[in-house]
Design a protein around this motif. Structure first.
Motif, short mmCIF file in Angstrom:
data_model
loop_
_atom_site.label_atom_id
_atom_site.label_comp_id
_atom_site.label_asym_id
_atom_site.label_seq_id
_atom_site.Cartn_x
_atom_site.Cartn_y
_atom_site.Cartn_z
N SER A 44 0.84 -1.20 0.00
CA SER A 44 0.00 0.00 0.00
C SER A 44 0.87 1.25 0.00
O SER A 44 1.89 1.30 0.68
CB SER A 44 -0.90 0.03 1.24
N ASP A 45 0.45 2.26 -0.75
CA ASP A 45 1.17 3.53 -0.78
C ASP A 45 0.60 4.47 0.27
O ASP A 45 -0.61 4.55 0.45
CB ASP A 45 1.07 4.18 -2.16
N LEU A 46 1.49 5.17 0.98
CA LEU A 46 1.12 6.11 2.02
C LEU A 46 1.76 7.46 1.73
O LEU A 46 2.90 7.52 1.28
CB LEU A 46 1.63 5.63 3.39
N THR A 47 1.04 8.53 2.03
CA THR A 47 1.60 9.88 1.92
C THR A 47 2.16 10.27 3.27
O THR A 47 1.48 10.15 4.29
CB THR A 47 0.52 10.89 1.49
N ILE A 48 3.40 10.72 3.29
CA ILE A 48 4.10 11.09 4.52
C ILE A 48 4.48 12.56 4.44
O ILE A 48 5.00 13.01 3.42
CB ILE A 48 5.39 10.26 4.72
N ARG A 49 4.24 13.29 5.52
CA ARG A 49 4.72 14.66 5.66
C ARG A 49 5.49 14.75 6.97
O ARG A 49 5.13 14.10 7.94
CB ARG A 49 3.55 15.65 5.68
N LEU A 50 6.50 15.59 7.01
CA LEU A 50 7.30 15.75 8.23
C LEU A 50 6.65 16.75 9.17
O LEU A 50 6.22 17.83 8.74
CB LEU A 50 8.70 16.25 7.90
N ALA A 51 6.59 16.41 10.44
CA ALA A 51 6.18 17.37 11.46
C ALA A 51 7.27 18.41 11.59
O ALA A 51 8.44 18.16 11.24
CB ALA A 51 5.96 16.65 12.80
N SER A 52 6.95 19.57 12.10
CA SER A 52 7.94 20.64 12.20
C SER A 52 9.10 20.27 13.13
O SER A 52 10.21 20.76 12.96
CB SER A 52 7.28 21.93 12.69
N ASN A 53 8.87 19.40 14.08
CA ASN A 53 9.92 18.99 15.01
C ASN A 53 10.36 17.54 14.78
O ASN A 53 10.87 16.89 15.69
CB ASN A 53 9.43 19.16 16.45
N ALA A 54 10.19 17.05 13.57
CA ALA A 54 10.52 15.65 13.26
C ALA A 54 12.01 15.37 13.43
O ALA A 54 12.86 16.21 13.13
CB ALA A 54 10.09 15.32 11.85
N LYS A 55 12.29 14.16 13.90
CA LYS A 55 13.67 13.69 14.03
C LYS A 55 13.93 12.68 12.93
O LYS A 55 13.13 11.77 12.71
CB LYS A 55 13.89 13.04 15.38
N ILE A 56 15.06 12.84 12.25
CA ILE A 56 15.49 11.90 11.23
C ILE A 56 16.82 11.35 11.72
O ILE A 56 17.80 12.10 11.82
CB ILE A 56 15.64 12.57 9.85
N GLU A 57 16.84 10.07 12.05
CA GLU A 57 18.03 9.52 12.68
C GLU A 57 18.28 8.08 12.28
O GLU A 57 17.43 7.42 11.69
CB GLU A 57 17.92 9.65 14.19
N GLU A 58 19.46 7.63 12.62
CA GLU A 58 19.91 6.28 12.33
C GLU A 58 19.16 5.25 13.17
O GLU A 58 18.92 5.46 14.36
CB GLU A 58 21.41 6.20 12.63
N LYS A 59 18.80 4.16 12.53
CA LYS A 59 18.29 3.00 13.26
C LYS A 59 19.52 2.18 13.62
O LYS A 59 20.11 1.51 12.79
CB LYS A 59 17.34 2.19 12.36
N LYS A 60 19.94 2.32 14.87
CA LYS A 60 21.25 1.76 15.26
C LYS A 60 21.10 0.42 15.95
O LYS A 60 20.07 0.10 16.52
CB LYS A 60 22.00 2.74 16.14
N GLY A 61 22.16 -0.35 15.89
CA GLY A 61 22.19 -1.64 16.54
C GLY A 61 22.97 -1.63 17.84
O GLY A 61 22.82 -2.52 18.67
#
Length: 88
Positions: free
Chosen positions: A18-35
């Motif tokens: 399924s396709d989803l539309t995504i928008r970033l919140a003004s305070n969104a965090k974009i970070e590494e998925k770390k192990g």
């Protein structure tokens, strides 16, 4: 997986196709998925969210049916595997 990016919105395809539309919140965090739990995660910019990248998104829905992303995570390895042409 991100399939399209257009002026602050992304179209993503989930595991069911399924396709989803995504928008970033003004305070969104974009970070590494770390192990490794003993070090901090790397931070990324919106420009690094490119077509073909597999991501995990946390957020809430809005009235238009889009997901407003509060947090986006992806592995550094997935970013490095993308061809350079999709990272521009």
């Amino acid at each position: 997986m991100i399939v399209k990016h257009d002026q602050g919105t992304w179209i993503m395809r989930d595991q069911t196709g399924s396709d989803l539309t995504i928008r970033l919140a003004s305070n969104a965090k974009i970070e590494e998925k770390k192990g490794n739990p003993f070090r901090g995660s790397k931070k990324y910019s919106e420009a690094q969210l490119t077509r073909g990248l597999y991501v995990e998104v946390e957020g809430r829905g809005d009235s238009s049916g889009a997901l407003i992303a509060d947090k986006i995570k992806f592995s550094d390895d997935d970013l490095e595997l993308l061809p350079r042409s999709t990272q521009l």
